[in-house]
Write a protein that holds these residues in place. Structure first.
Motif, short mmCIF file in Angstrom:
data_model
loop_
_atom_site.label_atom_id
_atom_site.label_comp_id
_atom_site.label_asym_id
_atom_site.label_seq_id
_atom_site.Cartn_x
_atom_site.Cartn_y
_atom_site.Cartn_z
N ARG A 112 7.80 22.94 41.55
CA ARG A 112 6.81 23.11 40.49
C ARG A 112 6.94 22.00 39.45
O ARG A 112 5.95 21.41 39.00
N GLU A 146 0.21 24.88 41.06
CA GLU A 146 -0.23 26.28 41.01
C GLU A 146 0.38 27.09 42.16
O GLU A 146 0.73 28.26 41.98
N TYR A 147 0.50 26.47 43.33
CA TYR A 147 1.08 27.18 44.49
C TYR A 147 2.53 27.58 44.21
O TYR A 147 2.91 28.74 44.41
N ASP A 153 4.05 27.65 41.32
CA ASP A 153 4.11 28.54 40.16
C ASP A 153 3.81 29.98 40.58
O ASP A 153 4.47 30.93 40.11
N GLN A 154 2.84 30.16 41.48
CA GLN A 154 2.51 31.50 41.96
C GLN A 154 3.67 32.11 42.76
O GLN A 154 3.94 33.31 42.66
N GLN A 165 5.98 33.56 40.31
CA GLN A 165 5.47 34.81 39.73
C GLN A 165 5.66 35.98 40.71
O GLN A 165 5.93 37.12 40.29
N VAL A 166 5.50 35.72 41.99
CA VAL A 166 5.61 36.78 43.00
C VAL A 166 7.07 37.18 43.23
O VAL A 166 7.40 38.37 43.28
#
Length: 475
Positions: free
Chosen positions: A120, A134-135, A137-138, A141-142
């Motif tokens: 990231r 964004e990938y 970062d997601q 988050q998951v």
């Protein structure tokens, strides 16, 4: 000729030394600088062991697919950190992308977070690639809540194991806490997915039943866990399947479900390799199973198989002591005609050696020593050394000074009080049977499955041992 480093490694494997001072003296005597030299030797061993970790041959059949993925991901993750520290960012990013793909497949949440954090930052701050940023970062988050849940369940499981294994612990004191933790684990498993999360979660739900020896509920919980890990064929680990199958064995033996116990033993043996620690642990339950089911010839076969395993001599001292006890039982059974041949151990069996190699009974209130003392009394009965039996009874009184209670010592206390009646009745079988009838009735009214005791505390059921004692008496 072995180097000092290898000698130290082998000594540590066998628990040869009680403490560091004893080990230091063994290698360097009592010279002025023996501690300095020994510390240097320890550092050499540590460095060699650490270096060996990076040379593990993952093609060996010992490793499951999941274990291979585990080792390679953690090894690559370490390499990524080293490359970044060495200003080789381009190589590090390529390796991190490869590592994170495998980590996602096998749900290594900590590796995912570690690699995603690096990627990231790289694609966001250094490359300015929005989609890549964004990938990753997601992904963070998951997997961040998943990792937090894993950490939480790992801590709760560790706490329960700590209390569970504590000496002289009162398990009922933390049973309510175990139930609360099990409810939390079940909730976490309903919300999140992940191999480690479910491994810790199911371990918590099973240990709550182990605490109070609720065999039936333990079997249900283990079967639930096994069904889950078997359903994940692409990621399931033989370690998890072994763990929950292994936990079932003592409960099945206690419930006299001998055929099912034997099936679980065969299954567990198929999940480990001969000579590994888990192999010997399973074989211990195998020999106990055959003692409880009165298949003494098969127990002898297990003993001979284990003795002929190359790695047997490298077992820890505690495990070797257990096998000496099984060996003693089978020597006794041979002497009284219950097995057809004498065990062929690596060295000649001597009862005195067995008596001298166990902890003093003052330090071992409920462990191996009571078994050793019982075996000794039965040998003396077989040899008709009645005066020595009277002497041994003094040692046994240490265990029976308390009143009979329906707790984890109840069956043991009944049996020992029955043994005390033998010399009191002049070694006459008829008198002994009459004077112990009530005690035996009370003991049999509480089967092993209803007691809160480990299976190892009754390697051969006390009822069977009592029948042997009666057979050795004169009428």
């Amino acid at each position: 000729m072995r180097s000092s480093v290898e000698k130290l490694y082998r000594s540590l494997q066998k628990d040869k030394y009680k403490n560091e001072e004893e080990a230091s003296s063994a290698f360097y005597g009592h010279s002025r600088y023996h501690r300095h030299y020994f510390n240097r030797l320890k550092r050499k061993l540590r460095e060699k062991l650490v270096n060996t970790l990076f040379l593990v041959d993952l093609s060996q059949p010992d490793f499951s697919e999941y274990q291979r993925a585990y080792y390679s991901c953690y090894r690559y993750a370490s390499a990524v950190q080293i490359l970044i520290a060495g200003y080789s960012r381009k190589a590090a990013v390529a390796l991190a992308r490869m590592t994170i793909r495998k980590a996602v497949k096998y749900e290594f949440s900590d590796i995912i977070l570690q690699m995603a954090k690096i990627l990231r930052y790289h694609y966001g701050a250094m490359e300015g690639e929005v989609k890549a940023f964004e990938y990753f970062d997601q992904l963070i988050q998951v997997y961040q809540p998943v990792y937090q849940a894993e950490l939480s369940l790992e801590g709760k499981y560790t706490e329960l194991v700590m209390y569970f294994n504590a000496p002289q612990s009162n398990r009922e004191q933390f049973y309510d806490k175990a139930k609360d933790y099990a409810r939390i684990a079940e909730h976490q498993m309903s919300v999140y997915s992940g191999y480690k999360l479910f491994l810790y979660g199911f371990s918590i739900t099973t240990i709550q039943h182990q605490i109070i020896y609720d065999h039936k509920e333990l079997l249900k919980s283990c079967d639930h866990a096994i069904a889950y890990f078997k359903s994940r064929k692409d990621r399931s680990s033989s370690v998890a399947l072994f763990s929950f199958s292994f936990k079932k064995i003592p409960s099945l033996i206690a419930l006299h479900a001998f055929e099912r116990a034997e099936q679980e033993i065969e299954y567990c043996l198929g999940l480990t390799r001969k000579g590994k620690n888990n192999y010997f642990k399973v074989q211990e339950y195998a020999i106990i199973l055959y003692f409880h089911s009165q298949q003494y010839e098969r127990a002898l076969e297990v003993l001979e198989t284990v003795y002929n395993t190359d790695q047997f001599d490298w077992l820890p001292a505690q495990s070797l002591e257990a096998w000496r006890i099984y060996d003693a039982y089978l020597h006794l059974f041979f002497e009284i005609g219950m097995v057809s041949q004498q065990p062929t151990s690596n060295r000649r069996f001597r009862l005195t050696r067995l008596l001298n190699n166990v902890p003093k009974y003052t330090k071992d209130k409920t462990g191996a020593n009571i078994t050793i003392l019982t075996i000794h009394v039965l040998f003396l009965l077989q040899q008709r050394k009645y005066s020595e039996i009277i002497d041994r009874m003094e040692a046994l009184k240490t265990y029976t000074h308390r009143y009979l209670r329906k707790n984890d010592d109840f069956r043991r206390n009944c049996f020992l009080k029955m043994l005390h009646k033998i010399p009191a009745c002049g070694f006459n079988r008829i008198a002994v049977v009459r004077r112990t009838a009530q005690l035996r009735k009370r003991m049999e009214a509480m089967p092993i499955s209803e007691t809160r005791q480990d299976l190892e505390s009754e390697i051969v059921p006390f009822g069977q041992l009592w029948d042997i004692a009666l057979q050795l008496l004169d009428e």
